[in-house]
Enzyme design. Structure first.
Site, PDB file in Angstrom:
ATOM      1  N   ASP A   1     -13.956  24.765 -63.064  1.00 29.03           N
ATOM      2  CA  ASP A   1     -14.690  25.499 -64.095  1.00 29.03           C
ATOM      3  C   ASP A   1     -14.649  24.638 -65.350  1.00 29.03           C
ATOM      4  OD1 ASP A   1     -15.812  27.800 -65.574  1.00 29.03           O
ATOM      5  OD2 ASP A   1     -13.824  27.864 -66.489  1.00 29.03           O
TER       6      ASP A   1
ATOM      7  N   THR B   1     -20.123  25.960 -64.098  1.00 24.24           N
ATOM      8  CA  THR B   1     -20.038  26.612 -65.408  1.00 24.24           C
ATOM      9  C   THR B   1     -21.199  27.567 -65.641  1.00 24.24           C
ATOM     10  OG1 THR B   1     -19.907  26.232 -67.805  1.00 24.24           O
ATOM     11  CG2 THR B   1     -21.249  24.685 -66.537  1.00 24.24           C
TER      12      THR B   1
ATOM     13  N   ASP C   1     -10.103  29.559 -65.128  1.00 27.47           N
ATOM     14  CA  ASP C   1      -9.194  30.261 -66.043  1.00 27.47           C
ATOM     15  C   ASP C   1      -9.652  31.656 -66.438  1.00 27.47           C
ATOM     16  OD1 ASP C   1     -11.336  29.583 -67.822  1.00 27.47           O
ATOM     17  OD2 ASP C   1      -9.928  29.801 -69.492  1.00 27.47           O
TER      18      ASP C   1
ATOM     19  N   ASP D   1     -14.166  33.562 -63.126  1.00 32.03           N
ATOM     20  CA  ASP D   1     -13.795  32.632 -62.047  1.00 32.03           C
ATOM     21  C   ASP D   1     -13.056  33.338 -60.912  1.00 32.03           C
ATOM     22  OD1 ASP D   1     -14.712  30.476 -63.646  1.00 32.03           O
ATOM     23  OD2 ASP D   1     -12.805  30.461 -64.712  1.00 32.03           O
TER      24      ASP D   1
END
Length: 692
Positions: A378, A531, A578, A582
């Site tokens: 990510d 992302t 994080d 995710d």
């Protein structure tokens, strides 16, 4: 995001009571098999282990074999002859019950494994010992073997459970993202109501710094909302009338009046919860290597015992000696070493990884890490810090970068805006002295203004230049254009009609990220980036880090789909992230790795957590996984190899040559193999993980 999370992790467990959709999910989590190992938990093994251990000590003291071996006589008193049978029976029925029940489940599903093998061994030892005790046959009872086997297997399974995290923690962490209460707007004011009482169409006031209680649409007010924990967007998102807001996101400095559009099961947060749970359950049937070995050993032990019975029965009839050979065969198959081969390595590798800032929650994740060939990072908060920072600046001739930064930071001194904090942080990092400013004034929609050292200066974005009819100076116009292409925020330092400097602000790349990508490539592992941010921002970050595969503008509900696509192409995928957004991807990946500074739910849905938030630790995980798996293979090789030699000896293949393996010696040799396995596992402690 981190501050927000710290603020709410202390929230009480009754959150779920306020949100109907939470209860529905938590009711299933006991079935997430890969996390709780077919319904087992740490507590199921801990108490029986300690009780069995206490009862095993007197059982060993009163065992005839140990009295003969060590040349002592145990204290004798009325009834002392029954110490072994009584304690052995308690250990079998209490300590061994979980294995008997597990064996029944395995046999019912036609998948015999470790539980079946343990149940077979302890039942053989127990029944034979009772038969000897009541003098129905001649021989030596095996209560001591039964007691040590049950105790060692309980210890092994307890250690195993400690290395496995609970699937429920991911769902509880998601529930904590929602506030307990909301401020519903009613005639003449507001009323505080539980979030569970909100209905679609209700109007709610979200104060500065407050959390959005449910998915909604803004009908009045303007503010920036931090959505990074849900969508992955690194910059606060501007919200005004008709903008949509998401449950669990954090409001900025303005007040918002919203109308609820989705509650409970329909919210984006509830959808993410479902994805997490589905992905976790989809891996629930993964079998441990030891279980597969135990399954084969069960069939082999039964086969050899049956052959032993037939051969010795035909040779000398069904007598005490024949029965002793059969029992010896099954007792030798007792998987002491097999039961500890993997749990011991798991416990040591878990401790070793913790000392290196790597927290292993799911032992299966560490075992699979050796096979990783694609790592998906990510971007926000993982490869980057998740905070806006100064990444570049340009100045007019005659003005140094330090001077421009000092003036801009001074003008922004009284502002709480994210840009102000970024400029102040940059000035501090460069040891720039920031002068005092007077007459601070906000310029709505344009920026801020203040007097610094007798000069009237302004700091703002492109709209400040537009309203003043100013152009970006030719000497840094090209650089400003490039910043814009990268999706970076550009602000200007202006004096009257003169643009003195331009500053590029962006989500700052972690200094360790470049090394992390390089190290993984050295291991022959592909690196990709995923992302929710824009294509421009994503490609700039990827270009800086040398990442070729980029998936940008991916919605939270589609992140796990990207991981699935890679898996379907044959890749073994590690996902490093994080945020809440995710979590489904972390759970879907073959190995989910959470950055420690991230949200609770990311940590809870990942198998491995990087405590130091250092992406270079991903390469260390691969190294640790390969080393610990080698130890597991060595231990299993020894445990199974021992059986391959000991079983035929116990069956009496060397009887024609005058050698018959006594049951007591066979059992002692099995205990010796356990010690060898334990010592081999300890060698893993000497592993040195590569330096970053």
């Amino acid at each position: 995001m981190q501050q927000h999370q710290q603020k709410h992790t202390a929230a009480s467990e009754h959150h779920a009571m306020h949100h109907g959709h939470m209860n529905g999910h938590q009711s299933h989590t006991g079935h997430s098999g890969h996390m709780d190992h077919a319904g087992h938990s740490e507590a199921m093994f801990q108490r029986p282990f300690w009780i069995s251990l206490i009862l095993t000590i007197p059982t060993l003291i009163y065992a005839d074999l140990f009295q003969r071996l060590f040349g002592y006589r145990a204290p004798s008193f009325p009834g002392s002859a029954w110490i072994e049978p009584v304690l052995g029976s308690i250990i079998y029925w209490y300590g061994g019950w979980i294995f008997l029940r597990g064996a029944f489940s395995e046999l019912r599903s036609r998948q015999p494994g470790m539980m079946t093998l343990v149940a077979l061994a302890i039942s053989t030892a127990y029944i034979y010992s009772l038969v000897v005790t009541f003098e129905w046959v001649e021989g030596m009872p095996f209560y001591w073997e039964l007691a040590t086997l049950v105790t060692i297997m309980l210890l092994g399974h307890w250690m195993e459970m400690r290395a496995i995290g609970s699937a429920q923690s991911a769902l509880r962490a998601l529930a904590k993202l929602l506030p307990d209460q909301a401020e519903r707007i009613v005639d003449g004011g507001t009323e505080v109501v539980p979030v569970g009482a909100l209905q679609e169409g209700d109007r709610v006031l979200v104060r500065p710094g407050g959390q959005v209680p449910a998915d909604a649409t803004v009908y009045e007010g303007e503010s920036d909302v931090n959505e990074s924990m849900i969508t992955g967007e690194s910059r606060p998102v501007k919200k005004r009338a008709d903008s949509e807001v998401i449950a669990g996101t954090v409001n900025g400095s303005g007040s918002l009046r919203i109308v609820i559009t989705r509650t409970g099961e329909k919210t984006m947060l509830a959808g993410i919860m479902r994805l997490v749970e589905e992905a976790q359950q989809s891996r629930s049937h993964a079998q441990a290597l030891a279980d597969r070995a135990a399954s084969w050993l069960t069939f082999i032990a039964l086969g050899v015992a049956l052959i032993t019975l037939l051969v010795w029965g035909l040779a000398q009839g069904i007598n005490d000696a024949t029965l002793e050979h059969v029992v010896t065969t099954l007792v030798v198959a007792c998987p002491h070493a097999l039961g500890l081969a993997i749990p011991l390595v798991v416990a040591i590798s878990t401790t070793l990884s913790a000392r290196n800032g790597i927290l292993v929650r799911d032992r299966m994740a560490l075992e699979r890490a050796r096979q990783i060939n694609v790592v998906v990072f990510d971007k926000t908060g993982t490869l980057t810090t998740g905070e806006q920072g100064l990444v570049d600046l340009a100045t007019q001739k005659g003005l140094s970068e330090e001077q421009a930064l000092a003036l801009a930071a001074a003008v922004e001194g009284d502002s709480e805006h994210i840009i102000a904090r970024a400029l102040e942080r940059a000035a501090h990092q460069r040891n720039v002295t920031v002068p005092q400013a007077q007459g601070f004034q906000a310029l709505p929609g344009r920026g801020v203004q203040a007097q610094v050292q007798g000069r009237t200066l302004r700091v703002g974005g492109p709209r400040l230049l537009e309203q003043q009819g100013m152009q970006v100076p030719a000497e840094f116009a090209e650089r400003v254009r490039q910043w814009g292409e990268r999706g970076q925020t550009v602000v200007y330092l202006v004096e009257e009609s003169n643009v003195l400097a331009a500053f590029a602000l962006a989500d700052v790349i972690r200094p360790e990220s470049r090394a992390a990508v390089t190290q993984l490539r050295q291991h022959g592992i592909r690196v990709a980036m995923l992302t929710g941010d824009s294509q421009d921002v994503a490609h700039w970050v990827a270009g800086e880090l040398g990442i070729d595969e980029v998936f940008a503008q991916v919605l939270p509900e589609h992140k796990n789909e990207k991981v699935k696509e890679l898996q379907q192409s044959g890749a073994v995928v590690a996902m490093v992230g994080d945020g809440v957004n995710d979590a489904p991807a972390l759970a879907q990946a073959d190995v989910g790795i959470a950055i420690g500074a991230g949200t609770d739910v990311a940590r809870a849905s990942a198998g491995i957590v990087l405590v130091k938030s250092d992406p270079r630790d991903v390469a260390r995980i691969v190294q640790l996984s390969k080393a610990s798996y080698r130890k597991m293979e060595q231990n299993l090789g020894w445990a199974v190899g021992y059986n391959a030699i000991a079983l035929p000896l116990a069956a009496g293949v060397l009887a024609p040559f005058g050698f018959i393996l006594p049951p007591a010696i066979g059992a002692l040799l099995m205990s010796l193999s356990t010690i060898i396995v334990a010592l081999n596992a300890q060698l893993l402690r000497g592993l040195r993980l590569q330096e970053a």
